[in-house]
Enzyme design. Structure first.
Site, short mmCIF file in Angstrom:
data_model
loop_
_atom_site.label_atom_id
_atom_site.label_comp_id
_atom_site.label_asym_id
_atom_site.label_seq_id
_atom_site.Cartn_x
_atom_site.Cartn_y
_atom_site.Cartn_z
CE LYS A 1 17.48 -11.00 -13.54
NZ LYS A 1 16.84 -10.77 -14.29
CD GLN A 2 15.11 -14.03 -10.41
OE1 GLN A 2 15.33 -13.11 -11.25
NE2 GLN A 2 13.64 -13.43 -10.05
CD GLU B 1 14.27 -13.36 -15.78
OE1 GLU B 1 15.16 -12.47 -15.48
OE2 GLU B 1 12.46 -12.56 -16.02
CD1 TRP C 1 7.59 -12.25 -11.60
CD2 TRP C 1 7.96 -14.51 -11.06
NE1 TRP C 1 8.90 -13.18 -10.84
CE2 TRP C 1 9.21 -14.00 -10.47
CE3 TRP C 1 7.22 -15.91 -10.42
CZ2 TRP C 1 9.95 -14.80 -9.90
CZ3 TRP C 1 8.62 -16.91 -10.02
CH2 TRP C 1 9.42 -15.52 -9.52
CG ASP C 2 7.29 -8.16 -9.38
OD1 ASP C 2 8.47 -8.00 -8.95
OD2 ASP C 2 7.18 -8.49 -10.77
#
Length: 912
Positions: free
Chosen positions: A721-722, A601, A462-463
């Site tokens: 995680k983010q 994630e 998805w970057d």
């Protein structure tokens, strides 16, 4: 270092792979890691060349299961160029020079000495004594080593001084570039000069097809040999000399043939410069052809190697500027001995070159690369040999390459002072050489790790969500090409949805060649050594990212033609997917999207659950609602004939938009303790002892791996995680985000959002390079004083390898592009819309003065300068319509050729 150059002093084996990744050169078509040309792949060095979109599929057995993986292929290595003092018998040396030349000043008259680091294999027929090893960091002493990456010219220059076991010192300077004007050409210039001896330098210039994918340690249990059918050969004045198979002898022209030796296998000797192979002659090429084993992509390389010697008045090699190796003063072809040799899937051109102190020799290697994916060619090998044979000389190629880079920088002007500006320019350099204007002619997506290594197998995630917003305002043709990559795979995404019992298009979390789901079924935790199930394919929010990019590309460019055709098709199918994925819950009176994984994630399931996924991930549901609303807007704006055609093309029932409307207003968004919940039940999870884990482990960025190695799971904890929920603040300006919640029937005021930001800020491990970027962006928008700390984390993520060794496997393209967009849109509040540029600046004290240009609709080079509480906007002269600037407290209209300076009022003070 300067604003435009990055220097790496010394040679450190532990840092070598990181420097290779950061010194990668590319042009959008292909890229080559900054590996040393004299070194092969081993535990220290990893040469790699990758062509955008060149994938291959292999099957491996892992933990007793057969698994398929499709990888970005490490292509045949064009870099190899080795050198050493020549120790052969007199028959192998040019007449007029002794067999061993003049010995070193410190004693060894015969130029021999003990082997250091193991003698390299000597393939020269008739040599009685072992040869001096090829000079490498492992076989010789390094007296000096420096790399200089010149961002302005796209060149990598290297200075090294070697001393062999006999005390002979050689000064080496190399400059390489992958041509930005002609993306199929790569050039390596090597200048070699003895420092304390005179004699002959042996040079080997090779192409190596014996390459495997082995750049990521945790993938090494997986199959990695993607290349097959390697053949090699040479060309001379008479044309191609025919192929050799793996390990077969070179088929040179027969006796008496033009350019052929009197006796097959005898060295070709030139006194008048034939061996220097001038650029206007097609002789002296070596070539290599192979195919990928499953995708059957043909790959052709051809290399032209030429040599020139300097007069005694030549400038010393060490005196050159970064970006160009020494140009010989009064150069002339040396008297050389040369021949071609093959060794399995490797073919090499060998030269013996006389040299002395103050009289360096220059070897230029010009390589052409083509694959069968290229347009407008027949055979890739024929295309490569033709291009290499007719390529100009070094000086002309370097000049045209520099001009191409200069044009790129003019379209991507960015002036930020200080160290932040240096790093931003470095990030921009890597974005441009991964996704250049050449990308517009290719069928490729956004590789998450660039073309810089093999991490994530070169897949597309998805970057693009972090990359396209920058490209839209500088290289919109590249953005459109990247959207085309998704549209070409729309049919495959629709098939995936049908197989899952859903409507519309279900795009894969990981994509590569044909658009099927490439997410691995198992992943390795290197901390525990265990292979674990991978459920990240449940990140269906990737479809919303694609829709977001379609919409914002069209808003920034005014490309309504795309929006009403391919864009509308993509949006419609993603909207259909979300409408069918949502199920009504009578108890809640709302629609729910269950069994997904969000951007975080860490949470792939509820604690102890047998089924993967969590329910009602807030990011997933809110972005799905946004997609449904945008699809409705597009469909309703279409002329009736086009709408009817669209529905027929996509299989959309005319009644479906009514469901889109309903779902877009009634999707469930969970809350707990006055904040947005990451997913339903998140507030019931246990709290983690963050301080305790930091004391025990230091860095806990990959907390999931730590917990799994302990026999625990991140699924049990309120730990991310983010950024997950906070991604909503990255995608949407505050007013728009509040509007999406209002449409859903929720009130999102500033206080709720600030509480939400604080809640997740304390519970995030930042195990992704994207995390610092998103947190810095969100905190800047709410005027938090700690925003800069996270911005620095994003800036340093690759240059300082903050994730602990991951950058060596490939840079993080999304984070790099995201930092550029942080300056471009995040701190200015720039929101390009179809009818106006919306601005709502939130400058940081540490980054309050900078300028950049953008391309908005037909306005090229529209300049913005932020400085001391003032925003200056310059619209270049043209025949385009005026530009409307919308700020929180006023609207300004500028005609082409006009400028204005706007005082920024209120809302810019940082909170403690």
């Amino acid at each position: 270092m300067t604003d435009w150059t990055w220097r790496y002093e010394g040679y450190d084996p532990a840092e070598e792979r990181l420097r290779e990744a950061l010194c990668t050169l590319g042009n959008g078509y292909a890229a080559t890691r900054g590996a040393l040309p004299e070194c092969a792949a081993d535990d220290v060095h990893y040469p790699g060349t990758y062509a955008a979109g060149c994938y291959n599929r292999l099957t491996s057995t892992v933990a007793g299961r057969r698994v398929e993986n499709e990888d970005l292929v490490n292509l045949p290595n064009w870099l190899p160029l080795r050198f050493r003092p020549h120790d052969g018998p007199s028959g192998d040396a040019p007449s007029g020079g002794g067999a061993n030349g003049t010995g070193p000043d410190d004693g060894a008259a015969d130029g021999t000495g003990p082997d250091r680091g193991g003698a390299a294999e000597d393939r020269r027929t008739g040599d009685a004594a072992p040869a001096t090893p090829w000079l490498t960091p492992e076989t010789a002493q390094i007296l000096h080593h420096r790399r200089i990456l010149d961002l302005h010219t796209g060149t990598l220059t290297r200075h090294v001084r070697y001393e062999d076991a006999a005390g002979r010192r050689v000064r080496v300077e190399q400059t390489r570039f992958l041509h930005m004007g002609d993306p199929h050409l790569a050039v390596l210039r090597t200048v070699l000069e003895p420092e304390n001896w005179s004699g002959v330098i042996e040079v080997e210039s090779a192409l190596d097809g014996g390459i495997v994918n082995a750049g990521v340690a945790r993938y090494r249990d997986l199959a990695g040999r993607h290349l097959t059918g390697v053949t090699t050969g040479t060309t001379g004045p008479g044309g191609s000399d025919g192929p050799t198979g793996d390990g077969g002898p070179t088929r040179s022209p027969g006796p008496g043939a033009p350019g052929g030796p009197d006796t097959p296998g005898e060295p070709e000797t030139s006194e008048a410069g034939d061996a220097s192979e001038p650029p206007d002659a097609p002789d002296g090429l070596i070539w290599l052809h192979c195919r990928t084993s499953h995708s059957d992509i043909g790959i052709g390389l051809a290399a032209r190697t030429t040599a020139t010697a300097a007069r005694t008045t030549a400038t010393p090699a060490c005196a050159t500027e970064p970006g160009t190796a020494t140009e010989p003063g009064g150069s002339a072809p040396p008297r050389t001995t040369g021949r071609t040799e093959t060794d399995g899937p490797r073919i090499a051109r060998l030269l013996l070159l006389p040299a002395a102190p103050g009289e360096p020799v220059t070897v230029d290697k010009t390589v052409a690369l083509h694959t069968s994916r290229d347009p407008a060619i027949g055979d890739p090998l024929e295309a490569a040999t033709d291009r290499a044979a007719h390529a100009p000389g070094y000086a002309e190629l370097l000049g045209s390459h520099r001009r191409a880079w200069r044009a790129l920088w003019e379209h991507a002007e960015l002036d930020v002072p200080g160290e932040a500006g240096r790093i931003l320019r470095f990030h921009l350099f890597h974005v441009l050489q991964t996704l250049s204007p050449h990308t517009a002619g290719l069928d490729v997506g956004v590789p998450a790790r660039g073309l810089h290594g093999e991490a994530y197998r070169g897949h597309v995630f998805w970057d693009e969500l972090f990359v396209l917003p920058y490209l839209n305002l500088h290289f919109p043709e590249v953005s459109r090409a990247l959207l085309e990559y998704r549209h070409r795979r729309l049919g495959r995404a629709c098939r995936a949805a049908r197989e899952a019992g859903l409507a519309g298009a279900m795009f894969p979390w990981q994509s590569a060649g044909d658009g099927r789901e490439e997410t691995q079924e198992l992943h390795l935790n290197p901390r525990s050594g265990r292979w674990l199930p991978d459920h990240s394919r449940l990140q269906h929010h990737v479809g919303s990212a694609i829709a977001y990019n379609v919409w914002h590309y069209c808003e920034a460019t005014g490309d309504t033609g795309y929006l009403h055709t391919k864009g509308a098709e993509t949006l419609t199918q993603i909207a259909r997917f979300w409408a069918s994925r949502a199920a009504f819950d009578p108890a809640l009176g709302r629609y729910r999207i269950r069994a997904v994984v969000g951007p975080d994630e860490y949470h792939e399931a509820y604690p102890g659950a047998a089924v993967p996924g969590v329910d009602d991930n807030a990011y997933t549901n809110v972005t799905a609602a946004w997609v449904l609303a945008r699809a409705l807007e597009v469909v309703r704006a279409l002329p009736e004939p086009r709408r009817r055609e669209l529905f027929e093309q996509t299989g959309t029932d005319p009644g479906e938009p009514e469901r889109w409307e309903e779902v877009s207003r009634r999707l469930h968004v969970p809350f707990h303790a006055g904040v947005i919940s990451q997913f339903e039940g998140y507030g019931d999870l246990a709290e983690l002892d963050w301080d305790g884990y930091r004391r025990r482990y230091g860095s806990i960025r990959r907390l999931d791996r730590i917990l799994e190695a302990e026999g625990d799971s991140a699924n049990r904890y309120q730990a991310s995680k983010q950024a997950d929920v906070l991604m909503l603040g990255y995608l949407f300006p505050p007013a728009e985000l509040a509007g999406v919640f209002r449409r859903l029937g929720y009130r999102l005021d500033d206080a709720t959002w600030r509480r939400t930001v604080d809640h997740y800020l304390r519970r995030t491990s930042h195990g992704s390079t994207l995390s610092g970027l998103v947190h810095g962006w969100v905190l800047a928008r709410v005027h938090r004083a700690d925003a800069w700390r996270f911005c620095l984390d994003a800036l340093d993520s690759d240059v300082a390898d903050l994730q602990g060794g991951t950058t060596a496997e490939g840079i993080h393209l999304g984070a790099m592009a995201g930092t550029l967009d942080l300056v471009q849109r995040g701190l200015t509040g720039l929101d390009p819309r179809a009818d106006a540029l919306v601005l709502d600046p939130a400058p940081l004290p540490e980054l309050s003065e900078y300028c950049f240009t953008v391309r908005y609709h037909g306005h090229w080079g529209l300049a913005m300068r932020l400085s001391a509480g003032r925003l200056r906007v310059d619209v270049p002269a043209s025949d385009e319509p005026p530009v409307r600037l919308v700020l929180p407290d006023r609207t300004v209209t500028l005609r082409p050729g006009e400028s204005c300076a706007l005082e920024l009022t209120g809302g810019t003070e940082a909170e403690p």
